[in-house]
Scaffold this motif. Structure first.
Motif, short mmCIF file in Angstrom:
data_model
loop_
_atom_site.label_atom_id
_atom_site.label_comp_id
_atom_site.label_asym_id
_atom_site.label_seq_id
_atom_site.Cartn_x
_atom_site.Cartn_y
_atom_site.Cartn_z
N GLY A 156 16.95 -16.89 -4.52
CA GLY A 156 17.04 -15.98 -3.37
C GLY A 156 17.78 -16.59 -2.19
N ASN A 157 17.39 -16.15 -1.00
CA ASN A 157 17.98 -16.70 0.23
C ASN A 157 17.11 -17.85 0.72
N VAL A 158 17.74 -18.95 1.06
CA VAL A 158 17.01 -20.10 1.61
C VAL A 158 17.74 -20.52 2.89
N VAL A 159 16.99 -20.62 3.99
CA VAL A 159 17.60 -21.06 5.25
C VAL A 159 16.86 -22.29 5.75
N ALA A 160 17.58 -23.21 6.38
CA ALA A 160 16.93 -24.41 6.94
C ALA A 160 16.24 -24.02 8.24
N VAL A 161 15.00 -24.48 8.41
CA VAL A 161 14.25 -24.12 9.63
C VAL A 161 13.61 -25.35 10.25
N GLU A 162 13.35 -25.24 11.55
CA GLU A 162 12.57 -26.27 12.24
C GLU A 162 11.77 -25.61 13.35
N ASP A 163 10.66 -26.26 13.72
CA ASP A 163 9.84 -25.73 14.81
C ASP A 163 10.51 -26.03 16.14
N VAL A 164 10.50 -25.05 17.03
CA VAL A 164 11.04 -25.25 18.38
C VAL A 164 9.94 -24.94 19.39
N PRO A 165 10.03 -25.47 20.62
CA PRO A 165 9.06 -25.08 21.64
C PRO A 165 9.11 -23.56 21.87
N ARG A 166 7.92 -22.96 22.09
CA ARG A 166 7.88 -21.49 22.20
C ARG A 166 8.83 -20.96 23.29
N ASP A 167 9.01 -21.70 24.37
CA ASP A 167 9.88 -21.17 25.44
C ASP A 167 11.36 -21.17 25.04
N GLN A 168 11.68 -21.64 23.81
CA GLN A 168 13.09 -21.64 23.38
C GLN A 168 13.38 -20.63 22.27
N THR A 169 12.39 -19.79 21.93
CA THR A 169 12.63 -18.87 20.79
C THR A 169 13.79 -17.91 21.08
N ASN A 170 14.05 -17.65 22.37
CA ASN A 170 15.13 -16.70 22.70
C ASN A 170 16.53 -17.28 22.51
N ARG A 171 16.62 -18.50 21.93
CA ARG A 171 17.94 -19.06 21.62
C ARG A 171 18.26 -18.99 20.13
N TYR A 172 17.28 -18.63 19.29
CA TYR A 172 17.46 -18.80 17.85
C TYR A 172 17.01 -17.57 17.06
N GLY A 173 17.41 -17.54 15.76
CA GLY A 173 16.80 -16.60 14.81
C GLY A 173 15.44 -17.16 14.43
N ILE A 174 14.41 -16.31 14.47
CA ILE A 174 13.03 -16.78 14.27
C ILE A 174 12.40 -16.07 13.06
N LEU A 175 11.66 -16.84 12.23
CA LEU A 175 11.04 -16.27 11.04
C LEU A 175 9.71 -15.59 11.36
N ASP A 176 9.47 -14.47 10.68
CA ASP A 176 8.14 -13.85 10.66
C ASP A 176 7.53 -14.34 9.34
N VAL A 177 6.51 -15.18 9.44
CA VAL A 177 6.02 -15.94 8.29
C VAL A 177 4.98 -15.16 7.49
N GLU A 178 5.18 -15.11 6.15
CA GLU A 178 4.16 -14.52 5.28
C GLU A 178 3.23 -15.61 4.75
N SER A 179 3.81 -16.73 4.27
CA SER A 179 2.99 -17.85 3.82
C SER A 179 3.79 -19.13 4.02
N ASP A 180 3.05 -20.25 4.12
CA ASP A 180 3.70 -21.50 4.51
C ASP A 180 3.02 -22.64 3.76
N ASP A 181 3.78 -23.34 2.88
CA ASP A 181 3.15 -24.48 2.19
C ASP A 181 3.54 -25.80 2.83
N GLY A 182 4.12 -25.75 4.03
CA GLY A 182 4.48 -26.98 4.74
C GLY A 182 5.93 -27.35 4.54
N ARG A 183 6.47 -27.09 3.34
CA ARG A 183 7.87 -27.40 3.07
C ARG A 183 8.67 -26.09 2.97
N LEU A 184 8.15 -25.18 2.15
CA LEU A 184 8.80 -23.88 2.00
C LEU A 184 7.96 -22.80 2.69
#
Ligand code: UTP
Length: 289
Positions: A156-184
């Protein structure tokens, strides 16, 4: 059956307005990190990940990149005459083989989604990677290679992601998370540059994508999104449901070289990671600070 990724698109047609006046004439993607331009790091990262065909989406004033990946006969002859073998190797190893590097043109910088759409004829129904050269990752294993390994597990589609401070979300594309195993991270949606109060998470997408060709069904509509630009994230979001969509937490430190602070910090970090420069630079920095 997960199809391997053989092709990569490098969008390099942006105006780089956050880096003026440096980028008035010099393409942002030719800014050097220590002694190599950003675009070369991106090509090398793609090559390490097994990419065989490279497409640069260029635009007005970006011809310098074509020259950079060409033979420089005079320079090579002089380096050869002078026995400068290391420099000669550095110059000759720059380019992919003839016929493996293509250029197409985005006539107007209408957004990242539009730049990728401009490369549609090179992709011909295959999965492909997109690398934004102004995002650079300092890591042992290249970011795209790490993503390829994850992609071979989930497709499928795989994009590289990293956590950003909440006050910076308006600079990036942000994921709406369904499930999170820590890596994927499995995503159920994507939002471009949400206000911190509305952001569904703080997981931001960086400029590394593995995409299925279905994304062109939506890019073809050339719909304008946030900031008046044709956004890649909007088209990717529309494929969710038909195509699995995962964020991948890569290992390494990412620098946004589209900003002055990111660029300067990347230069320091990359130089400190090099045996030939680290101790002299550490001493020089200590002296300045
Ligand atoms: P940016 O979002 O950093 O945009 O692009 P930009 O126009 O280069 O820079 P600013 O915001 O004016 O400072 C990320 C990558 O996508 C490419 C850029 O060249 C950069 O490598 N891009 C962006 C395009 O190729 N076309 C576009 O229309 C927009």
């Amino acid at each position: 059956m997960i199809k391997p990724v053989r092709k990569a698109v490098f969008p390099v047609a942006g105006l780089g307005t956050r880096f003026l006046p440096a980028t008035k004439v010099l393409p942002k993607e030719m800014l050097p990190i220590v002694d190599k331009p950003l675009i070369q790091y991106a090509i090398e990262e793609a090559r390490e990940a097994g990419i065989e065909e490279f497409v640069l989406v260029t635009g007005r004033g970006k011809n310098m990149m074509e020259d950079h990946f060409d033979h420089a006969y005079e320079l090579e002859a002089i380096l050869n005459e002078r026995g400068r073998k290391d420099d000669l190797d550095a110059v000759q190893q720059v380019a992919p083989e003839s016929g493996k590097l293509s250029y197409t043109r985005q006539r107007r910088p209408l957004g990242l989604g539009h730049a990728v759409w401009c490369a549609r004829q090179f992709i011909t129904g295959e999965p492909f990677a997109v690398l934004s050269p102004d995002d650079i990752v300092l890591s042992e294993k290249g970011c795209l290679k790490q993503m390829m390994e994850a992609y071979m597990e989930v497709g499928g589609n795989v994009v590289a992601v990293e956590d950003v401070p909440r006050d910076q979300t308006n600079r990036y594309g942000i994921l709406d998370v369904e499930s999170d195993d820590g890596r994927l991270v499995k995503a159920r949606g994507l939002v471009e540059k949400p206000d911190p109060a509305d952001a569904p998470s703080t997981l931001s997408i960086i400029g590394r994508y593995i995409l299925q060709p279905e994304v062109f069904e939506f890019l073809d509509k050339l719909e304008v999104g946030t900031g008046g630009e044709i956004q890649l994230t909007d088209a990717m979001a529309k494929t969710i449901g038909n195509v699995p969509f995962h964020g991948f937490r890569f290992e390494g430190k990412r620098f946004d070289c589209g900003t002055k602070i990111g660029f300067v910090t990347a230069n320091v970090a990359f130089a400190l990671s090099r045996d030939d420069l680290s101790s002299d630079l550490a001493a020089a920095l200590k002296d300045i600070i």
